[in-house]
Design a protein around this motif. Structure first.
Motif, PDB file in Angstrom:
ATOM      1  N   MET A   1       0.826  -1.208   0.000  1.00 13.57           N
ATOM      2  CA  MET A   1       0.000   0.000   0.000  1.00 13.57           C
ATOM      3  C   MET A   1       0.862   1.262   0.000  1.00 13.57           C
ATOM      4  SD  MET A   1      -3.142   0.311  -0.286  1.00 13.57           S
ATOM      5  CE  MET A   1      -4.398   1.568  -0.190  1.00 13.57           C
TER       6      MET A   1
ATOM      7  N   ALA B   1      -4.670  10.240  -0.778  1.00  9.83           N
ATOM      8  CA  ALA B   1      -4.237   9.259   0.224  1.00  9.83           C
ATOM      9  C   ALA B   1      -3.651   9.930   1.465  1.00  9.83           C
ATOM     10  CB  ALA B   1      -3.205   8.305  -0.385  1.00  9.83           C
ATOM     11  N   VAL B   2      -3.231  11.186   1.300  1.00  7.46           N
ATOM     12  CA  VAL B   2      -2.717  11.936   2.449  1.00  7.46           C
ATOM     13  C   VAL B   2      -3.834  12.106   3.485  1.00  7.46           C
ATOM     14  CG1 VAL B   2      -1.840  14.202   3.157  1.00  7.46           C
ATOM     15  CG2 VAL B   2      -0.991  13.142   1.062  1.00  7.46           C
ATOM     16  N   GLY B   3      -5.078  12.215   3.007  1.00  2.67           N
ATOM     17  CA  GLY B   3      -6.188  12.441   3.931  1.00  2.67           C
ATOM     18  C   GLY B   3      -7.083  11.224   4.119  1.00  2.67           C
ATOM     19  N   ILE B   4      -7.096  10.343   3.114  1.00  3.37           N
ATOM     20  CA  ILE B   4      -8.031   9.219   3.181  1.00  3.37           C
ATOM     21  C   ILE B   4      -7.293   7.910   3.443  1.00  3.37           C
ATOM     22  CG2 ILE B   4      -9.575   7.790   1.780  1.00  3.37           C
ATOM     23  CD1 ILE B   4     -10.754  10.431   0.766  1.00  3.37           C
ATOM     24  N   SER B   5      -7.757   7.242   4.468  1.00  5.08           N
ATOM     25  CA  SER B   5      -7.155   5.988   4.871  1.00  5.08           C
ATOM     26  C   SER B   5      -8.046   4.861   4.357  1.00  5.08           C
ATOM     27  CB  SER B   5      -7.064   5.982   6.392  1.00  5.08           C
ATOM     28  OG  SER B   5      -6.527   4.783   6.833  1.00  5.08           O
ATOM     29  N   ALA B   6      -7.558   4.154   3.340  1.00  4.44           N
ATOM     30  CA  ALA B   6      -8.397   3.159   2.661  1.00  4.44           C
ATOM     31  C   ALA B   6      -8.907   2.085   3.618  1.00  4.44           C
ATOM     32  CB  ALA B   6      -7.605   2.525   1.517  1.00  4.44           C
ATOM     33  N   TYR B   7      -8.045   1.612   4.499  1.00  8.11           N
ATOM     34  CA  TYR B   7      -8.484   0.514   5.374  1.00  8.11           C
ATOM     35  C   TYR B   7      -9.542   0.959   6.378  1.00  8.11           C
ATOM     36  CZ  TYR B   7      -5.274   2.097   9.133  1.00  8.11           C
ATOM     37  OH  TYR B   7      -4.643   2.816  10.107  1.00  8.11           O
TER      38      TYR B   7
ATOM     39  N   PHE C   1      -6.793   3.653  -5.070  1.00  9.23           N
ATOM     40  CA  PHE C   1      -6.152   4.922  -5.375  1.00  9.23           C
ATOM     41  C   PHE C   1      -5.805   4.977  -6.861  1.00  9.23           C
ATOM     42  CE2 PHE C   1      -5.455   4.787  -0.748  1.00  9.23           C
ATOM     43  CZ  PHE C   1      -6.072   5.994  -0.440  1.00  9.23           C
TER      44      PHE C   1
ATOM     45  N   GLN D   1      -4.879   9.596  -6.200  1.00  3.99           N
ATOM     46  CA  GLN D   1      -3.793   9.117  -5.346  1.00  3.99           C
ATOM     47  C   GLN D   1      -3.361  10.145  -4.303  1.00  3.99           C
ATOM     48  OE1 GLN D   1      -0.228   7.608  -7.292  1.00  3.99           O
ATOM     49  NE2 GLN D   1       0.901   8.168  -5.459  1.00  3.99           N
TER      50      GLN D   1
ATOM     51  N   GLU E   1       2.036   2.103  -3.297  1.00  2.00           N
ATOM     52  CA  GLU E   1       0.942   2.536  -4.153  1.00  2.00           C
ATOM     53  C   GLU E   1       0.627   4.017  -3.947  1.00  2.00           C
ATOM     54  OE1 GLU E   1      -2.146  -0.473  -4.131  1.00  2.00           O
ATOM     55  OE2 GLU E   1      -3.531   1.044  -4.906  1.00  2.00           O
ATOM     56  N   VAL E   2       0.643   4.479  -2.707  1.00  2.00           N
ATOM     57  CA  VAL E   2       0.212   5.854  -2.452  1.00  2.00           C
ATOM     58  C   VAL E   2       1.342   6.882  -2.519  1.00  2.00           C
ATOM     59  CG1 VAL E   2      -1.777   5.172  -1.068  1.00  2.00           C
ATOM     60  CG2 VAL E   2       0.405   5.625   0.063  1.00  2.00           C
TER      61      VAL E   2
ATOM     62  N   ASN F   1      -0.690   7.115   6.713  1.00  2.00           N
ATOM     63  CA  ASN F   1      -2.147   7.152   6.788  1.00  2.00           C
ATOM     64  C   ASN F   1      -2.792   5.884   6.224  1.00  2.00           C
ATOM     65  OD1 ASN F   1      -4.585   8.487   7.364  1.00  2.00           O
ATOM     66  ND2 ASN F   1      -4.745   9.252   5.266  1.00  2.00           N
ATOM     67  N   ASN F   2      -2.080   5.205   5.316  1.00  2.00           N
ATOM     68  CA  ASN F   2      -2.666   4.039   4.670  1.00  2.00           C
ATOM     69  C   ASN F   2      -1.977   2.740   5.037  1.00  2.00           C
ATOM     70  OD1 ASN F   2      -5.009   4.511   2.680  1.00  2.00           O
ATOM     71  ND2 ASN F   2      -3.704   6.323   2.496  1.00  2.00           N
ATOM     72  N   CYS F   3      -1.107   2.765   6.032  1.00  2.20           N
ATOM     73  CA  CYS F   3      -0.501   1.525   6.492  1.00  2.20           C
ATOM     74  C   CYS F   3      -1.377   0.946   7.598  1.00  2.20           C
ATOM     75  CB  CYS F   3       0.920   1.757   7.000  1.00  2.20           C
ATOM     76  SG  CYS F   3       1.677   0.223   7.573  1.00  2.20           S
ATOM     77  N   ALA F   4      -2.068  -0.139   7.285  1.00  2.63           N
ATOM     78  CA  ALA F   4      -3.011  -0.730   8.244  1.00  2.63           C
ATOM     79  C   ALA F   4      -2.287  -1.409   9.396  1.00  2.63           C
ATOM     80  CB  ALA F   4      -3.923  -1.719   7.526  1.00  2.63           C
TER      81      ALA F   4
ATOM     82  N   GLY G   1       2.791  12.086   4.208  1.00  2.00           N
ATOM     83  CA  GLY G   1       2.079  11.272   5.189  1.00  2.00           C
ATOM     84  C   GLY G   1       1.089  10.268   4.611  1.00  2.00           C
ATOM     85  N   ALA G   2       1.004  10.184   3.281  1.00  4.09           N
ATOM     86  CA  ALA G   2       0.049   9.258   2.660  1.00  4.09           C
ATOM     87  C   ALA G   2       0.339   7.815   3.062  1.00  4.09           C
ATOM     88  CB  ALA G   2       0.082   9.405   1.137  1.00  4.09           C
TER      89      ALA G   2
ATOM     90  N   ARG H   1       1.848   6.972 -10.942  1.00  4.99           N
ATOM     91  CA  ARG H   1       1.900   7.124  -9.495  1.00  4.99           C
ATOM     92  C   ARG H   1       2.815   8.264  -9.048  1.00  4.99           C
ATOM     93  NH1 ARG H   1      -1.907   5.146  -7.797  1.00  4.99           N
ATOM     94  NH2 ARG H   1      -2.533   2.984  -7.776  1.00  4.99           N
TER      95      ARG H   1
END
Lengths: 96, 375
Positions: free
Chosen positions: A22, B166-172, B184, B163, A25-26, A55-58, A51-52, B207
């Motif tokens: 992830m 992603a700084v603001g939106i957390s997919a999980y 994304f 994409q 990807e971001v 923020n997206n590392c589960a 910080g993407a 990307r």
């Protein structure tokens, strides 16, 4: 284009990383590479601390101090002694 | 008009009685969707506003104005769900910000595709800035998913977020809260069709964010204008400095003495806020304050050639003060680039602010020496 070297606060905890990909990807600067179910940082100086990835590392494997990267915001922070701020809250319309 | 607003997302962009009349819609902060909305489409969740992939003269004019002035601060569309083309329950959902420029870039990139656009309320700020400021956020997306009943509009559970969001939106977190899977998409809207055709896979190139000369050039007016707002104050100070003598005010001196300095002021802003951003990768040093200082120094050197009769004290002032102005102006550009981070700017500022204070004091001393008539 690269900014100052050796300043990025990006940290990857490989103990927690599952290699999900992830972060790669971001990341808008291609800082991460994934190999053998594990992420690695290829060039830390390319990191702009957006910080993407964190923020997206589960799995909580990434830490980076992200924040407003503009000079006026940081000068504001220096003057007020607080965090860098644009002087406007989330309810203001202007991107300053 | 009220009807239009309600249908397009039931939300006012910025307070006031939005869209109650034509005059209200023209006032700052209230932008009705009539330019963007071309009709309605019936769904299980009710009527959804239709927008077209086609941009019109107004849209292009709006883009130009938002590049040139503070107009951009109120350039918003109504948040909510929109349809492009003739979307069905299986069509893709693209998430965007309610900055009209972001919305226009997305819908024009969707030409030939039928899709849904879910516009988040980011207070009229673009995706990346809004994500950094916390308005293009996980919470806002979750809220809009429920407000628009999008689960009734589409059968799938897939949202495509730009994409940089992603700084603001957390997919999980979105998946956990709503069951919707966030994919994304590419950094640039122009790559969306290629991304979809590639089986929702973005290439490494899609990307990566770029920052080429055009990207930098369009940003320069809004680098220069905020600084030039102070120009009348500066000009007044210059005229007073040269015009006021112990014996009274001499207007001739104010003008002839001040004119070169009015010119140097413009030159230094131009060097720091225009030349430095445009030539960014070709200027030595990584620190923006040093880049700006160097360009400013060269610009001042060229500009001063026409005024060789300046006394030594004023020459010293010119070489101290104006490159520092360029440096400061260039430093502001760190907030607009796609590659500078907070830690770097903090480090740079630690040295720069110290240097500006020293230079400021030295400049003042050189002016005092000039006024005292020694040099």
């Amino acid at each position: 284009m690269k900014y100052l070297a050796g300043v990025s606060t990006l940290q990857l905890d490989s103990g927690r990383c599952t290699g999900c990909g992830m972060c790669a990807e971001v990341c808008p600067h291609g800082v991460f590479a994934i190999a053998d179910a594990m992420a690695s940082i290829t060039d830390k100086d390319k990191c702009m601390e957006c910080g993407a990835c964190e923020n997206n590392c589960a799995f909580g494997a990434i830490r980076v101090a992200s924040g407003v990267g503009c000079a006026s915001a940081i000068i504001n922070g220096m003057i007020t002694g607080g965090e860098p701020t644009c002087g406007c809250g989330p309810n203001d319309s202007a991107c300053c | 008009m009220i009807y239009l607003c309600i249908m397009a997302g039931a939300e006012k962009t910025n307070g006031g009685s939005c869209c109650a009349s034509e005059s209200a819609s023209a006032s700052a902060g209230c932008r009705c969707p009539q330019n963007e909305v071309s009709g309605y489409i019936n769904t299980k969740a009710g009527l959804i506003a239709k927008t077209s992939a086609q941009l019109y003269r107004n849209d292009y004019w709006g883009e130009i104005k938002s590049r040139l002035s503070a107009f951009r601060n109120n350039y918003a569309v109504v948040a909510g769900l929109y349809a492009v083309g003739e979307p069905s329950e299986d069509s893709d959902v693209f998430v965007s910000a309610n900055y009209k420029l972001s919305f226009d870039k997305l819908r024009s990139a969707l030409a030939g595709i039928s899709a849904w656009i879910l516009v988040l309320d980011t207070k009229g700020v673009n995706v990346w800035c809004a994500a950094g400021k916390g308005t293009f956020s996980t919470e806002e997306l979750i809220k809009k998913i429920s407000e628009t009943n999008i689960d009734l509009v589409v059968r799938h559970k897939k949202l495509i977020v730009p994409q940089l969001g992603a700084v603001g939106i957390s997919a999980y977190k979105v998946l956990k809260a709503t069951g919707f899977r966030v994919l994304f998409g590419p950094v640039y809207a122009a790559d969306i069709v290629a991304y979809v055709n590639n089986g929702y896979k973005a290439t490494a190139q899609m990307r990566t964010i770029r920052f080429n000369i055009t990207d930098r050039l369009v940003l320069t007016p809004m680098e220069m204008l905020p600084i030039l707002k102070w120009y009348p104050v500066y000009a007044a100070a210059v005229l007073i400095f040269f015009g006021v003598h112990g014996t009274g005010i001499v207007f001739r001196d104010a003008f002839y003495g001040g004119a070169p300095f009015l010119f140097f002021g413009l030159v230094s802003v131009f060097a720091g806020a225009f030349m430095t951003p445009v030539l960014l990768p070709f200027i030595p040093f990584r620190a923006f304050s040093l880049k700006g200082w160097m360009v400013g120094l060269m610009a001042v050197f060229l500009a001063i050639q026409s005024f060789s009769a300046l006394p030594v004290s004023l020459k010293v002032f010119v070489y101290l003060f104006f490159p520092a102005v360029s440096s400061f102006a260039a430093l502001q550009f760190t907030g607009s680039t796609t590659f500078t981070g907070m830690s770097g700017v903090k480090k740079e500022l630690k040295y720069a602010v110290f240097a500006y204070v020293i230079i400021g004091v030295a400049s003042l001393i050189s002016l005092i020496i000039y006024k005292s008539g020694v040099l």
